[in-house]
Design an enzyme around this catalytic site. Structure first.
Site, PDB file in Angstrom:
ATOM      1  N   TYR A   1       0.842  -1.197   0.000  1.00 55.50           N
ATOM      2  CA  TYR A   1       0.000   0.000   0.000  1.00 55.50           C
ATOM      3  C   TYR A   1       0.883   1.255   0.000  1.00 55.50           C
ATOM      4  O   TYR A   1       2.088   1.179  -0.218  1.00 55.50           O
ATOM      5  CB  TYR A   1      -0.986  -0.048   1.159  1.00 55.50           C
ATOM      6  CG  TYR A   1      -1.966  -1.195   1.027  1.00 55.50           C
ATOM      7  CD1 TYR A   1      -2.819  -1.289  -0.080  1.00 55.50           C
ATOM      8  CD2 TYR A   1      -2.041  -2.212   1.984  1.00 55.50           C
ATOM      9  CE1 TYR A   1      -3.704  -2.347  -0.228  1.00 55.50           C
ATOM     10  CE2 TYR A   1      -2.927  -3.278   1.838  1.00 55.50           C
ATOM     11  CZ  TYR A   1      -3.748  -3.339   0.736  1.00 55.50           C
ATOM     12  OH  TYR A   1      -4.618  -4.399   0.575  1.00 55.50           O
TER      13      TYR A   1
ATOM     14  N   ARG B   1      -6.643 -14.913  10.628  1.00 56.71           N
ATOM     15  CA  ARG B   1      -7.797 -15.767  10.349  1.00 56.71           C
ATOM     16  C   ARG B   1      -8.297 -16.570  11.544  1.00 56.71           C
ATOM     17  O   ARG B   1      -9.501 -16.776  11.666  1.00 56.71           O
ATOM     18  CB  ARG B   1      -7.476 -16.684   9.165  1.00 56.71           C
ATOM     19  CG  ARG B   1      -7.373 -15.906   7.851  1.00 56.71           C
ATOM     20  CD  ARG B   1      -7.209 -16.803   6.651  1.00 56.71           C
ATOM     21  NE  ARG B   1      -7.183 -16.003   5.429  1.00 56.71           N
ATOM     22  CZ  ARG B   1      -7.154 -16.514   4.214  1.00 56.71           C
ATOM     23  NH1 ARG B   1      -7.133 -17.833   4.050  1.00 56.71           N
ATOM     24  NH2 ARG B   1      -7.136 -15.728   3.159  1.00 56.71           N
TER      25      ARG B   1
END
Length: 363
Positions: free
Chosen positions: A179, A317
């Site tokens: 990013y 996760r």
């Protein structure tokens, strides 16, 4: 011997344990990029984590790269996040917001007035993003002019101040995964010829100025940073010398006395041995709380903290499917199966309906 379940003080924050909920994009923000009522329950359920790092939240409209991701740049978003932080604090938890600007990993349909996304470069990334039309190739960016960069840095600073208004315990700056900040750091992306391009000190300059602005506004002890030295995510090829780059970056940040640095080891959500890198040497350049991430299972995490290789471990996760992950790790209990079809977008299903151990069920 220090354990994963011991309390710790990082910067200005006292944490009940060293288990951190990593930032997880879930694409469920309400219209206006406001955190939804579902998000309040989602984060409340996971408040037993020593620290929650929220999903990435754009610092400005230009910072958005995916549909239905929350922001932290206006009053409505601050009010939405205040409901989240109040719920987490009521459960005794601690929570920081991840400040996010995706840079070139965006699409014109997500940008104000359909303008091109901005980056360190005008080269398009060979990757896709998630829009109303599903996954589509990202748009060609334009390179930020040198005199535009201070305004972007100010957006980070203002977002950090709004985070305090929203009741967060601090912020984590997203400097990873290809990013905007990573687009300045890596010479594989950054092709600038001004003071923000070229040699390592120049490419690190944007990150350092962002961190200085935020720490100056809310204090270094409430400011953290996420880095991913070798991950190829979002078409972020390897830097020519990632070891030298990231050791210099971390050393430059040491005077700010940050609350923590979180490092993604290897390929984000992938192989830990994706590319060679000496993470122990990187840690030696930073005299502060060190958080590790990527594929840590219970025994690995216990060993990392017990050996002193890390002060905290962030789990991604596993926290999606296990709101009571801290208890499951402590008791070495089985974890729920994950429904990958509900990771991104949707409603309550796969978001707030995963059972705890007390329910004696699995999804």
């Amino acid at each position: 011997m220090t354990t994963l379940f011991d309390s710790i003080r990082i910067g200005e924050l006292d944490l009940a344990n060293r288990i951190v909920m990593a930032p997880l994009t879930r694409n469920r923000a309400a219209p206006g990029q406001v955190p939804s009522a579902l998000a309040v329950e989602y984060y409340r359920q996971r408040a037993s984590a020593g620290l929650i790092i929220t999903e990435g939240s754009q610092i400005s409209p230009e910072g958005q790269g995916y549909v239905d991701t929350p922001g932290i740049y206006n009053a409505l978003q601050v009010a939405g996040w205040r409901r989240v932080t109040d719920a987490v604090h009521a459960e005794g938890g601690r929570i920081v917001v991840q400040l996010w600007h995706v840079g070139r990993v965006s699409h014109v349909s997500l940008q104000p007035n359909g303008e091109p996304p901005v980056s360190s470069t005008a080269r398009r990334a060979e990757t896709k993003t998630f829009t109303r039309d599903g996954f589509v190739p990202v748009s060609t960016p334009r390179a930020l002019a040198t005199d535009e960069i201070p305004a972007v840095i100010a957006r980070y600073r203002d977002a950090a101040r709004r985070a305090m208004d929203a009741g967060f315990d601090g912020v984590e700056v997203h400097g990873a995964n290809g990013y905007l900040i990573d687009q300045f750091l890596r010479d594989s992306i950054n092709d600038r010829n001004d003071e923000y391009g070229g040699a390592v000190p120049n490419r690190v300059r944007f990150l350092v100025e962002v961190m200085q602005a935020i720490a100056g506004a809310i204090g270094g002890g409430r400011t953290g940073l996420r880095l991913s030295p070798v991950t190829p995510s979002n078409d972020a090829p390897q830097d020519n010398d990632p070891q030298a780059l990231f050791e210099h970056a971390v050393a430059q940040l040491a005077p700010l006395q940050l609350a923590f640095v979180e490092v993604v080891e290897g390929q984000t959500a992938g192989a830990r041995d994706f590319a060679p890198f000496d993470y122990a040497a990187l840690r030696r350049r930073f005299d502060g709380p060190w958080m590790v991430n990527n594929g840590y299972q219970r025994q690995m995490a216990l060993g990392a903290v017990a050996s002193g290789a890390a002060d905290l471990v962030s789990f991604g996760r596993p926290f999606i499917g296990n709101p009571d992950l801290v208890r499951r790790l402590r008791e070495n209990a089985p974890q729920n199966a994950l429904d990958s079809g509900t990771f991104y977008g949707g409603g309550a299903k796969g978001y707030i309906d995963y059972p705890t151990l007390d329910v004696h069920a699995t999804v």
